[in-house]
Design a protein around this motif. Structure first.
Motif, PDB file in Angstrom:
ATOM      1  N   SER A 178      37.868   7.047   5.963  1.00 42.51           N
ATOM      2  CA  SER A 178      37.018   7.468   4.851  1.00 42.51           C
ATOM      3  C   SER A 178      36.933   8.987   4.779  1.00 42.51           C
ATOM      4  O   SER A 178      37.076   9.580   3.694  1.00 42.51           O
ATOM      5  CB  SER A 178      35.615   6.872   5.003  1.00 42.51           C
ATOM      6  OG  SER A 178      35.651   5.470   5.082  1.00 42.51           O
ATOM      7  N   THR A 233      27.467  -1.153   4.887  1.00 43.94           N
ATOM      8  CA  THR A 233      27.385   0.170   4.263  1.00 43.94           C
ATOM      9  C   THR A 233      28.587   1.023   4.646  1.00 43.94           C
ATOM     10  O   THR A 233      29.062   1.833   3.839  1.00 43.94           O
ATOM     11  CB  THR A 233      26.068   0.869   4.671  1.00 43.94           C
ATOM     12  OG1 THR A 233      24.961   0.035   4.331  1.00 43.94           O
ATOM     13  CG2 THR A 233      25.913   2.193   3.945  1.00 43.94           C
ATOM     14  N   VAL A 264      31.210   0.030   2.311  1.00 43.97           N
ATOM     15  CA  VAL A 264      30.984   0.639   1.001  1.00 43.97           C
ATOM     16  C   VAL A 264      31.530   2.065   0.978  1.00 43.97           C
ATOM     17  O   VAL A 264      32.218   2.474   0.028  1.00 43.97           O
ATOM     18  CB  VAL A 264      29.484   0.630   0.647  1.00 43.97           C
ATOM     19  CG1 VAL A 264      29.214   1.532  -0.553  1.00 43.97           C
ATOM     20  CG2 VAL A 264      29.023  -0.779   0.342  1.00 43.97           C
ATOM     21  N   PHE A 265      31.225   2.834   1.998  1.00 36.05           N
ATOM     22  CA  PHE A 265      31.718   4.209   2.093  1.00 36.05           C
ATOM     23  C   PHE A 265      33.246   4.240   2.138  1.00 36.05           C
ATOM     24  O   PHE A 265      33.894   5.036   1.449  1.00 36.05           O
ATOM     25  CB  PHE A 265      31.124   4.868   3.339  1.00 36.05           C
ATOM     26  CG  PHE A 265      31.626   6.247   3.621  1.00 36.05           C
ATOM     27  CD1 PHE A 265      31.860   7.156   2.603  1.00 36.05           C
ATOM     28  CD2 PHE A 265      31.870   6.652   4.931  1.00 36.05           C
ATOM     29  CE1 PHE A 265      32.330   8.446   2.880  1.00 36.05           C
ATOM     30  CE2 PHE A 265      32.336   7.918   5.215  1.00 36.05           C
ATOM     31  CZ  PHE A 265      32.577   8.813   4.188  1.00 36.05           C
ATOM     32  N   SER A 276      35.333   1.971   0.953  1.00 37.31           N
ATOM     33  CA  SER A 276      35.834   1.577  -0.364  1.00 37.31           C
ATOM     34  C   SER A 276      35.627   2.681  -1.391  1.00 37.31           C
ATOM     35  O   SER A 276      36.506   2.933  -2.225  1.00 37.31           O
ATOM     36  CB  SER A 276      35.124   0.297  -0.822  1.00 37.31           C
ATOM     37  OG  SER A 276      35.234  -0.716   0.146  1.00 37.31           O
ATOM     38  N   ALA A 277      34.464   3.333  -1.333  1.00 31.62           N
ATOM     39  CA  ALA A 277      34.180   4.420  -2.269  1.00 31.62           C
ATOM     40  C   ALA A 277      35.149   5.580  -2.077  1.00 31.62           C
ATOM     41  O   ALA A 277      35.587   6.215  -3.049  1.00 31.62           O
ATOM     42  CB  ALA A 277      32.737   4.893  -2.093  1.00 31.62           C
ATOM     43  N   GLY A 333      35.417  -2.494  -2.645  1.00 33.14           N
ATOM     44  CA  GLY A 333      34.006  -2.126  -2.813  1.00 33.14           C
ATOM     45  C   GLY A 333      33.146  -3.282  -3.273  1.00 33.14           C
ATOM     46  O   GLY A 333      32.030  -3.483  -2.788  1.00 33.14           O
ATOM     47  N   LYS A 360      29.715  -4.478  -1.055  1.00 37.35           N
ATOM     48  CA  LYS A 360      28.334  -4.622  -1.533  1.00 37.35           C
ATOM     49  C   LYS A 360      28.372  -4.714  -3.046  1.00 37.35           C
ATOM     50  O   LYS A 360      29.146  -4.004  -3.700  1.00 37.35           O
ATOM     51  CB  LYS A 360      27.463  -3.433  -1.098  1.00 37.35           C
ATOM     52  CG  LYS A 360      26.782  -3.596   0.262  1.00 37.35           C
ATOM     53  CD  LYS A 360      25.823  -2.458   0.530  1.00 37.35           C
ATOM     54  CE  LYS A 360      25.155  -2.589   1.891  1.00 37.35           C
ATOM     55  NZ  LYS A 360      24.148  -3.663   1.926  1.00 37.35           N
ATOM     56  N   PHE A 416      28.108  -1.684  -5.433  1.00 35.77           N
ATOM     57  CA  PHE A 416      29.244  -0.778  -5.570  1.00 35.77           C
ATOM     58  C   PHE A 416      29.718  -0.697  -7.019  1.00 35.77           C
ATOM     59  O   PHE A 416      30.301   0.307  -7.437  1.00 35.77           O
ATOM     60  CB  PHE A 416      30.399  -1.257  -4.683  1.00 35.77           C
ATOM     61  CG  PHE A 416      31.618  -0.384  -4.740  1.00 35.77           C
ATOM     62  CD1 PHE A 416      31.751   0.693  -3.880  1.00 35.77           C
ATOM     63  CD2 PHE A 416      32.640  -0.635  -5.656  1.00 35.77           C
ATOM     64  CE1 PHE A 416      32.879   1.513  -3.938  1.00 35.77           C
ATOM     65  CE2 PHE A 416      33.766   0.172  -5.717  1.00 35.77           C
ATOM     66  CZ  PHE A 416      33.878   1.245  -4.853  1.00 35.77           C
ATOM     67  N   LEU A 422      29.518   2.505  -9.157  1.00 35.22           N
ATOM     68  CA  LEU A 422      30.393   3.665  -8.984  1.00 35.22           C
ATOM     69  C   LEU A 422      31.548   3.670  -9.974  1.00 35.22           C
ATOM     70  O   LEU A 422      31.713   4.652 -10.718  1.00 35.22           O
ATOM     71  CB  LEU A 422      30.894   3.737  -7.543  1.00 35.22           C
ATOM     72  CG  LEU A 422      31.938   4.825  -7.255  1.00 35.22           C
ATOM     73  CD1 LEU A 422      31.410   6.208  -7.614  1.00 35.22           C
ATOM     74  CD2 LEU A 422      32.364   4.777  -5.793  1.00 35.22           C
ATOM     75  N   TRP A 461      21.302   2.612  -0.086  1.00 39.83           N
ATOM     76  CA  TRP A 461      21.852   2.061  -1.324  1.00 39.83           C
ATOM     77  C   TRP A 461      22.466   3.154  -2.201  1.00 39.83           C
ATOM     78  O   TRP A 461      23.177   2.845  -3.162  1.00 39.83           O
ATOM     79  CB  TRP A 461      20.769   1.321  -2.106  1.00 39.83           C
ATOM     80  CG  TRP A 461      20.226   0.124  -1.383  1.00 39.83           C
ATOM     81  CD1 TRP A 461      20.710  -0.447  -0.235  1.00 39.83           C
ATOM     82  CD2 TRP A 461      19.077  -0.653  -1.736  1.00 39.83           C
ATOM     83  NE1 TRP A 461      19.955  -1.526   0.147  1.00 39.83           N
ATOM     84  CE2 TRP A 461      18.940  -1.685  -0.749  1.00 39.83           C
ATOM     85  CE3 TRP A 461      18.157  -0.595  -2.770  1.00 39.83           C
ATOM     86  CZ2 TRP A 461      17.917  -2.629  -0.794  1.00 39.83           C
ATOM     87  CZ3 TRP A 461      17.137  -1.537  -2.816  1.00 39.83           C
ATOM     88  CH2 TRP A 461      17.018  -2.540  -1.844  1.00 39.83           C
ATOM     89  N   PRO A 501      27.118   4.675  -2.414  1.00 40.27           N
ATOM     90  CA  PRO A 501      28.261   4.590  -3.322  1.00 40.27           C
ATOM     91  C   PRO A 501      28.392   5.750  -4.290  1.00 40.27           C
ATOM     92  O   PRO A 501      29.431   5.891  -4.929  1.00 40.27           O
ATOM     93  CB  PRO A 501      28.006   3.279  -4.085  1.00 40.27           C
ATOM     94  CG  PRO A 501      27.116   2.493  -3.220  1.00 40.27           C
ATOM     95  CD  PRO A 501      26.259   3.498  -2.506  1.00 40.27           C
TER      96      PRO A 501
END
Length: 495
Positions: free
Chosen positions: A88, A130, A133-134, A136-137, A166, A170, A173, A176, A315, A318
């Motif tokens: 990431s 989480t 999520v990071f 994937s973002a 993402g 979650k 996501f 985003l 939360w 994203p």
């Protein structure tokens, strides 16, 4: 990116690789016990499913795959998390390199992620979904920015992979890519990148990735969303205006908690030269501003029309993970010199890195002096070792998933059920002896078999409640004779 430019920023990634290796080492040295999210991964790795409950299954699928090859262990858990974090940060740095000319600002933007407490500390302390999520973002953001600046089939493909991962990480996501789409469409110069046939590839790839879970979600929507909605709409019997006020105030506090330290660090590093950056801008800063505004507007709509009353800082990951890059883009647009800023930033970064490592270890290890115990101080392994001397269990029924996951890493070949997750219910008819284990409150509370366990035995096995016993096991890093209490019982214990 040229080879020269790769060398120019390579030190950032070498430093981060060494840091995340250290994080693995510190986690292994801290405690063998698992925290909530770690235990969930260990427990749910007993089966593969299209969905598991309130959280989408990306991290579960990934950890399940790793466990199949490496076995269920804390080492496998820690390596997966820190590898995702390293990738990431790597993608974030590559994204920064696409839009920033100043290599010092590339370094500050990338390493500036460590100034966000939710990224630097909370993700290491326990969080898993989480982290996904990071991860994937970061994939999506890199593909998105690259599609705007250097469009190619690959960049649209990367963006689609990020969206698919993402949405499996979650559900929130989704805001985003929606914010990115709206922000790009509002700029006439970027609009052609959206009305591009390759965007179909982005959507197709994302759909293929999430399709198995979508089929599951169709039949389990209430199960998947009830817990999250319960957390968000935890306003009791408050009036509508009170609920909105609670939601807005929680959003404000979450934003300050997320961004406050980063703002303070940038102010300290750049000093007075930060002032012109407040009004400076570029096409990239304006794009990110629109994305953040759309994101925050989406949350406000959720508060006003969806009844959300409690917004958690994690939360916001994203979207607000882009803050260090946004600040650096503003600074570059203002023409601020950065040589001295990077020199100031390095010791602050060192303090944060060392401080996080020390805090993660110290919060558990200092219990021997303070008597304040965390979940990682609980002696699950010691308890299981003692009980296995009485008999070798053929199956285990645990009081909750935290206990079940901790037991699984030390006895992975035995099916372990949890009272708080009825979805996993293999046939235990022929598996004896059956070990029942549960956590006990402080001394003075009831030591009897929990009524829910007794009911489960009667309903599923037709067995009467066995006699309950208590075992006291010294804490990990315990002070003096301090011990943690577990209740247990055997069904058909030999001998």
């Amino acid at each position: 990116m040229t080879e020269t430019n790769r060398r120019d920023i390579s030190w950032i990634f070498v430093l981060l690789a060494a840091y995340f290796v250290l994080q693995v080492g510190v986690r292994l040295a801290t405690s063998h016990s698992l925290d909530l999210d770690e235990a969930e991964q260990a427990f749910r790795s007993q089966w593969l499913a299209a969905g598991y409950g309130p959280q989408p299954p990306f991290y579960n699928w990934l950890q399940y795959t790793v466990f199949q090859f490496a076995g269920v262990s804390l080492t496998a858990l820690s390596i997966v998390k820190n590898l995702l974090l390293f990738i990431s940060y790597l993608l974030y740095g590559l994204t920064a390199r696409l839009v920033l000319r100043d290599k010092a600002l590339v370094a500050i933007a990338t390493l500036g992620l460590l100034t966000i407490p939710q990224m630097a500390f909370e993700m290491q302390r326990d969080l898993t979904h989480t982290v996904a999520v990071f991860f994937s973002a970061s994939i999506f953001f890199y593909g998105f920015i690259r599609s705007l600046k250097q469009p190619s089939l690959g960049s649209y493909l990367i963006a689609g992979i990020g969206i698919g991962f993402g949405l499996l990480a979650k559900y929130n996501f989704a805001i985003l890519p929606a914010a990115a789409l709206i922000a790009a469409l509002s700029d006439a110069r970027l609009r052609p990148r959206i009305f591009d046939w390759r965007l179909v590839l982005t959507a197709a790839v994302a759909l293929v990735i999430i399709l198995p879970h979508l089929f599951w979600l169709k039949d389990n929507l209430d199960f998947a969303t009830a817990r999250t909605l319960e957390k968000m709409i935890a306003s009791g019997d408050a009036s509508y205006l009170t609920q909105v006020a609670m939601g807005v105030s929680s959003l404000a506090l979450a934003t300050i908690s997320f961004a406050g330290l980063t703002v303070a660090v940038f102010a300290l590093v750049f000093g007075e030269s930060l002032r012109p950056a407040l009004v400076a801008g570029s096409e990239w800063t304006r794009l990110l501003e629109r994305m953040m505004l759309v994101f925050l507007a989406g949350i406000l709509l959720l508060i006003v029309f969806g009844g959300a009353a409690g917004i958690k800082d994690r939360w916001l990951v994203p979207m607000l993970f882009i803050l260090p890059l946004y600040f650096c883009l503003k600074i570059e647009a203002a023409g601020v010199t950065t040589d001295r800023a990077l020199r100031r930033f390095k010791p602050i970064l060192a303090v944060i890195m060392i401080g996080v490592l020390a805090a993660l270890y110290g919060s558990v290890a200092t219990a021997r002096f303070t008597g304040h115990y965390e979940r990682l101080n609980r002696p699950y392994a010691g308890m299981l070792e003692t009980l296995r001397k009485q008999a070798e269990p053929a199956a285990i029924l645990a009081g909750d998933s935290l206990l079940a996951g901790n037991l699984r890493q030390d006895i992975p070949g035995v099916p372990i059920l949890s009272m708080d997750y009825p979805g996993f219910n293999p046939d235990l008819t022929s598996r004896r002896p059956l070990l029942l284990v549960w956590l006990l409150p402080q001394k003075g509370g009831s030591e009897a078999l929990p009524p829910a366990m007794a009911q489960w035995l009667q309903t599923n096995l037709g067995v009467s409640a066995p006699q309950a016993s208590v075992i006291d096991v010294p804490y990990v890093y315990g002070r003096g004779d301090d011990s943690y209490r577990f209740g247990y019982a055997w069904v058909n214990q030999p001998g």
